[in-house]
Design a protein around this motif. Structure first.
Motif, PDB file in Angstrom:
ATOM      1  N   GLU A 285      -5.051 -11.270 -28.274  1.00  0.00           N
ATOM      2  CA  GLU A 285      -6.211 -12.152 -28.245  1.00  0.00           C
ATOM      3  C   GLU A 285      -6.256 -12.966 -29.538  1.00  0.00           C
ATOM      4  O   GLU A 285      -6.064 -12.428 -30.622  1.00  0.00           O
ATOM      5  CB  GLU A 285      -7.485 -11.343 -28.059  1.00  0.00           C
ATOM      6  CG  GLU A 285      -7.496 -10.533 -26.762  1.00  0.00           C
ATOM      7  CD  GLU A 285      -8.755  -9.707 -26.598  1.00  0.00           C
ATOM      8  OE1 GLU A 285      -9.854 -10.298 -26.627  1.00  0.00           O
ATOM      9  OE2 GLU A 285      -8.631  -8.477 -26.456  1.00  0.00           O
ATOM     10  N   HIS A 302      -3.894 -16.183 -24.955  1.00  0.00           N
ATOM     11  CA  HIS A 302      -4.468 -14.876 -24.599  1.00  0.00           C
ATOM     12  C   HIS A 302      -3.477 -14.177 -23.674  1.00  0.00           C
ATOM     13  O   HIS A 302      -3.397 -14.491 -22.492  1.00  0.00           O
ATOM     14  CB  HIS A 302      -5.813 -15.065 -23.900  1.00  0.00           C
ATOM     15  CG  HIS A 302      -6.592 -13.801 -23.726  1.00  0.00           C
ATOM     16  ND1 HIS A 302      -7.889 -13.667 -24.171  1.00  0.00           N
ATOM     17  CD2 HIS A 302      -6.263 -12.615 -23.176  1.00  0.00           C
ATOM     18  CE1 HIS A 302      -8.332 -12.457 -23.882  1.00  0.00           C
ATOM     19  NE2 HIS A 302      -7.357 -11.801 -23.277  1.00  0.00           N
ATOM     20  N   ALA A 349     -14.386 -21.906 -24.102  1.00  0.00           N
ATOM     21  CA  ALA A 349     -15.407 -20.884 -23.866  1.00  0.00           C
ATOM     22  C   ALA A 349     -15.302 -20.320 -22.450  1.00  0.00           C
ATOM     23  O   ALA A 349     -15.393 -19.097 -22.245  1.00  0.00           O
ATOM     24  CB  ALA A 349     -16.792 -21.472 -24.107  1.00  0.00           C
ATOM     25  N   LYS A 350     -15.100 -21.181 -21.458  1.00  0.00           N
ATOM     26  CA  LYS A 350     -15.010 -20.731 -20.073  1.00  0.00           C
ATOM     27  C   LYS A 350     -13.734 -19.935 -19.821  1.00  0.00           C
ATOM     28  O   LYS A 350     -13.756 -18.887 -19.177  1.00  0.00           O
ATOM     29  CB  LYS A 350     -15.079 -21.931 -19.132  1.00  0.00           C
ATOM     30  CG  LYS A 350     -16.442 -22.614 -19.116  1.00  0.00           C
ATOM     31  CD  LYS A 350     -16.421 -23.858 -18.239  1.00  0.00           C
ATOM     32  CE  LYS A 350     -17.768 -24.565 -18.264  1.00  0.00           C
ATOM     33  NZ  LYS A 350     -17.759 -25.818 -17.467  1.00  0.00           N
ATOM     34  N   ARG A 351     -12.621 -20.446 -20.330  1.00  0.00           N
ATOM     35  CA  ARG A 351     -11.358 -19.758 -20.099  1.00  0.00           C
ATOM     36  C   ARG A 351     -11.298 -18.440 -20.870  1.00  0.00           C
ATOM     37  O   ARG A 351     -10.765 -17.442 -20.394  1.00  0.00           O
ATOM     38  CB  ARG A 351     -10.173 -20.652 -20.499  1.00  0.00           C
ATOM     39  CG  ARG A 351     -10.037 -21.905 -19.675  1.00  0.00           C
ATOM     40  CD  ARG A 351      -9.932 -21.604 -18.197  1.00  0.00           C
ATOM     41  NE  ARG A 351      -8.720 -20.855 -17.877  1.00  0.00           N
ATOM     42  CZ  ARG A 351      -8.636 -19.965 -16.894  1.00  0.00           C
ATOM     43  NH1 ARG A 351      -9.695 -19.696 -16.148  1.00  0.00           N
ATOM     44  NH2 ARG A 351      -7.500 -19.333 -16.659  1.00  0.00           N
ATOM     45  N   ARG A 352     -11.853 -18.424 -22.085  1.00  0.00           N
ATOM     46  CA  ARG A 352     -11.871 -17.191 -22.865  1.00  0.00           C
ATOM     47  C   ARG A 352     -12.681 -16.106 -22.140  1.00  0.00           C
ATOM     48  O   ARG A 352     -12.295 -14.939 -22.101  1.00  0.00           O
ATOM     49  CB  ARG A 352     -12.467 -17.455 -24.248  1.00  0.00           C
ATOM     50  CG  ARG A 352     -12.346 -16.253 -25.193  1.00  0.00           C
ATOM     51  CD  ARG A 352     -13.171 -16.466 -26.451  1.00  0.00           C
ATOM     52  NE  ARG A 352     -12.733 -17.601 -27.219  1.00  0.00           N
ATOM     53  CZ  ARG A 352     -11.720 -17.583 -28.086  1.00  0.00           C
ATOM     54  NH1 ARG A 352     -11.028 -16.471 -28.257  1.00  0.00           N
ATOM     55  NH2 ARG A 352     -11.398 -18.661 -28.774  1.00  0.00           N
ATOM     56  N   LYS A 353     -13.806 -16.503 -21.556  1.00  0.00           N
ATOM     57  CA  LYS A 353     -14.656 -15.554 -20.839  1.00  0.00           C
ATOM     58  C   LYS A 353     -13.911 -14.944 -19.658  1.00  0.00           C
ATOM     59  O   LYS A 353     -13.961 -13.721 -19.440  1.00  0.00           O
ATOM     60  CB  LYS A 353     -15.933 -16.250 -20.366  1.00  0.00           C
ATOM     61  CG  LYS A 353     -16.896 -15.332 -19.631  1.00  0.00           C
ATOM     62  CD  LYS A 353     -18.163 -16.081 -19.219  1.00  0.00           C
ATOM     63  CE  LYS A 353     -19.129 -15.177 -18.470  1.00  0.00           C
ATOM     64  NZ  LYS A 353     -20.357 -15.916 -18.058  1.00  0.00           N
ATOM     65  N   HIS A 354     -13.213 -15.783 -18.890  1.00  0.00           N
ATOM     66  CA  HIS A 354     -12.501 -15.265 -17.725  1.00  0.00           C
ATOM     67  C   HIS A 354     -11.325 -14.390 -18.151  1.00  0.00           C
ATOM     68  O   HIS A 354     -11.101 -13.299 -17.580  1.00  0.00           O
ATOM     69  CB  HIS A 354     -11.996 -16.413 -16.849  1.00  0.00           C
ATOM     70  CG  HIS A 354     -11.245 -15.930 -15.638  1.00  0.00           C
ATOM     71  ND1 HIS A 354     -11.827 -15.164 -14.652  1.00  0.00           N
ATOM     72  CD2 HIS A 354      -9.945 -16.079 -15.273  1.00  0.00           C
ATOM     73  CE1 HIS A 354     -10.927 -14.868 -13.724  1.00  0.00           C
ATOM     74  NE2 HIS A 354      -9.777 -15.415 -14.086  1.00  0.00           N
ATOM     75  N   ALA A 356     -11.017 -12.699 -20.892  1.00  0.00           N
ATOM     76  CA  ALA A 356     -11.545 -11.453 -21.443  1.00  0.00           C
ATOM     77  C   ALA A 356     -11.945 -10.498 -20.316  1.00  0.00           C
ATOM     78  O   ALA A 356     -11.749  -9.277 -20.413  1.00  0.00           O
ATOM     79  CB  ALA A 356     -12.744 -11.744 -22.334  1.00  0.00           C
ATOM     80  N   PHE A 357     -12.490 -11.049 -19.233  1.00  0.00           N
ATOM     81  CA  PHE A 357     -12.842 -10.237 -18.064  1.00  0.00           C
ATOM     82  C   PHE A 357     -11.589  -9.591 -17.472  1.00  0.00           C
ATOM     83  O   PHE A 357     -11.580  -8.394 -17.158  1.00  0.00           O
ATOM     84  CB  PHE A 357     -13.528 -11.123 -17.025  1.00  0.00           C
ATOM     85  CG  PHE A 357     -13.689 -10.474 -15.675  1.00  0.00           C
ATOM     86  CD1 PHE A 357     -14.653  -9.494 -15.468  1.00  0.00           C
ATOM     87  CD2 PHE A 357     -12.884 -10.847 -14.614  1.00  0.00           C
ATOM     88  CE1 PHE A 357     -14.796  -8.891 -14.227  1.00  0.00           C
ATOM     89  CE2 PHE A 357     -13.026 -10.259 -13.365  1.00  0.00           C
ATOM     90  CZ  PHE A 357     -13.984  -9.276 -13.176  1.00  0.00           C
ATOM     91  N   ARG A 360     -10.343  -6.827 -19.865  1.00  0.00           N
ATOM     92  CA  ARG A 360     -11.161  -5.609 -19.811  1.00  0.00           C
ATOM     93  C   ARG A 360     -10.796  -4.765 -18.593  1.00  0.00           C
ATOM     94  O   ARG A 360     -10.685  -3.532 -18.681  1.00  0.00           O
ATOM     95  CB  ARG A 360     -12.652  -5.959 -19.791  1.00  0.00           C
ATOM     96  CG  ARG A 360     -13.207  -6.419 -21.124  1.00  0.00           C
ATOM     97  CD  ARG A 360     -14.715  -6.417 -21.119  1.00  0.00           C
ATOM     98  NE  ARG A 360     -15.282  -7.304 -20.105  1.00  0.00           N
ATOM     99  CZ  ARG A 360     -15.550  -8.583 -20.296  1.00  0.00           C
ATOM    100  NH1 ARG A 360     -15.294  -9.145 -21.472  1.00  0.00           N
ATOM    101  NH2 ARG A 360     -16.062  -9.323 -19.331  1.00  0.00           N
TER     102      ARG A 360
END
Length: 418
Positions: A285, A302, A349-354, A356-357, A360
């Motif tokens: 990351e 990522h 921000a949008k791509r990082r959120k997805h 990261a999901f 996880r």
């Protein structure tokens, strides 16, 4: 036939893409379709790659067909994967029928070189596109902290500076562009690594992915185009040396214990360690994806693990969602035309959120898959059994893969088969 690309480098371009894998190839193609000058450089001398991810998930198949690649995919051929079946400790715990997913397409298996070749051939029809193989980024061109291009080194060893309004780092999990930009990656090793090999596929073999689990031992079997099986087995972190010392027969025995069908196939076709391929499993990351004049995408931004074949899926999502953002930025940029980092804030921000999901989920899954105690394996098995008994599995599983994104008409071309 595989295109080899030009051997000459221009003095300047609109966008310099480093890395000719799925993320870089698709983004370069879409930007060229939008009329920009795009230089794509790839460190490998050809497209031929072995033991890379060849599975394209259903939502990505939808996107490929919307972009116009459908006829070329049909012309080449591929294997549709109809189901995912997981067995744990000898009991079937999950059966997912991909044909019931809302996206309307099943995953397909197509060799990554073939898929990239289709993309490159389409890109080559655009006047602003150029690809050069056997070429790497050695350093960035910078002025007052702003990236203005990169220094490239080709097969002859000569270093050539190329100015660009934007440099895209799409050069994978060990990105040179990321390092040159001064970005640090937080690397998290998983508890296991993977050993891959291929064997011919017996006649009548089902078009499905089989996943066998016995405590902390795992074997994945996937039909691969045109007539093979792609097989993966896990090994403990940093255990490859010990495995090699123990000998290949012991590895075959481990695999055959989980799927006896593979025993005779391995004895006949996996004769040396040269018939295997090792993949280290980790996530990486990066806190910062962009600088003025530079952006990271795909695994460079990522890195995820191979679970559920997310690599190509995420790469294609990056390209499709980024292309319209870059179109607007390149047309509106003032001064010398360099694209500022602030341009990408919302997209990142949008791509990082997805991503990261996805990470996880993969991390939780990895932790579950290394269970060795009776209680740990019982809990894992029953968690899958519970999910298998509810129709909600056809809601939860697609969330990992993401639904297809709306396609901008500017990105669409009809790709005619060769």
């Amino acid at each position: 036939m595989t295109i080899t690309g030009s051997t000459s480098l221009p003095d300047s371009t609109d966008v310099l893409v480093a890395g000719g894998g799925p993320a870089g190839a698709f983004l370069a193609c879409l930007l060229a379709r939008r009329g920009f000058r795009v230089l794509l450089v790839e460190k490998q001398a050809t497209l031929e790659r072995t033991f890379r991810g060849d599975t394209v998930l259903g939502p990505s198949v939808v996107i490929l067909k919307q972009l116009g690649f459908g006829p070329a995919l049909e012309e080449h051929g591929y294997i549709p994967t109809e189901r995912l079946v997981i067995q744990m400790e000898g009991r079937k715990v999950l059966d997912l029928d991909y044909r019931r997913f809302k996206c309307g397409e099943t995953p397909i298996d197509i060799p990554q070189p073939a898929l990239l070749d289709i993309v490159y051939r389409s890109s080559a029809q655009e006047p602003g596109f150029q690809v050069v193989f056997g070429t790497t980024v050695t350093e960035l061109l910078e002025e007052n902290g702003v990236v203005k291009g990169a220094v490239l080194r080709g097969k002859g060893g000569e270093k050539v500076p190329v100015r660009a309004r934007l440099v895209i780092g799409a050069d994978g999990r060990f990105s040179r562009v990321r390092k040159a930009a001064g970005f640090e990656a937080k690397v998290t090793p998983m508890d296991r690594d993977v050993l891959w090999f291929r064997v011919p596929r017996p006649e009548g073999w089902a078009h499905r992915t089989d996943f066998f689990v016995e405590r902390d031992r795992h074997v994945v079997v996937m039909p691969t185009f045109p007539d093979g099986l792609r097989i993966a087995t896990n090994l403990p972190k940093k255990a490859l040396g010990a495995w090699r010392q123990a000998g290949l027969p012991s590895v075959k025995q481990i695999v055959a214990q989980l799927d006896p069908r593979l025993g005779p196939l391995m004895d006949k076709h996996v004769r040396s360690w040269d018939d295997t391929s090792f993949l280290e499993i980790f996530t990486a990351e990066v806190d910062q994806w962009a600088r003025d004049g530079l952006l990271l995408i795909g695994d460079a931004s990522h890195t995820v693990t191979p679970i559920l074949g997310q690599g190509i899926n995420l790469a294609l999502q990056d390209a499709v969602t980024l292309a319209p953002v870059l179109d607007t930025a390149l047309r509106r940029s003032s001064g010398d035309g360099t694209v500022p980092a602030a341009t990408f804030a919302d997209w990142i921000a949008k791509r990082r959120k997805h991503k990261a999901f996805v990470t996880r989920f993969q991390t939780r899954n990895e932790a579950s898959m290394v269970a060795t105690t009776r209680l740990g394996t019982w809990l894992r098995r029953n968690r899958y059994l519970t999910m298998n008994m509810t129709p909600a599995k056809y809601v939860l599983a697609p969330k990992m893969m993401s639904e297809p994104f709306p396609i901008d008409p500017a990105d669409v071309r009809q790709v005619v088969p060769v």
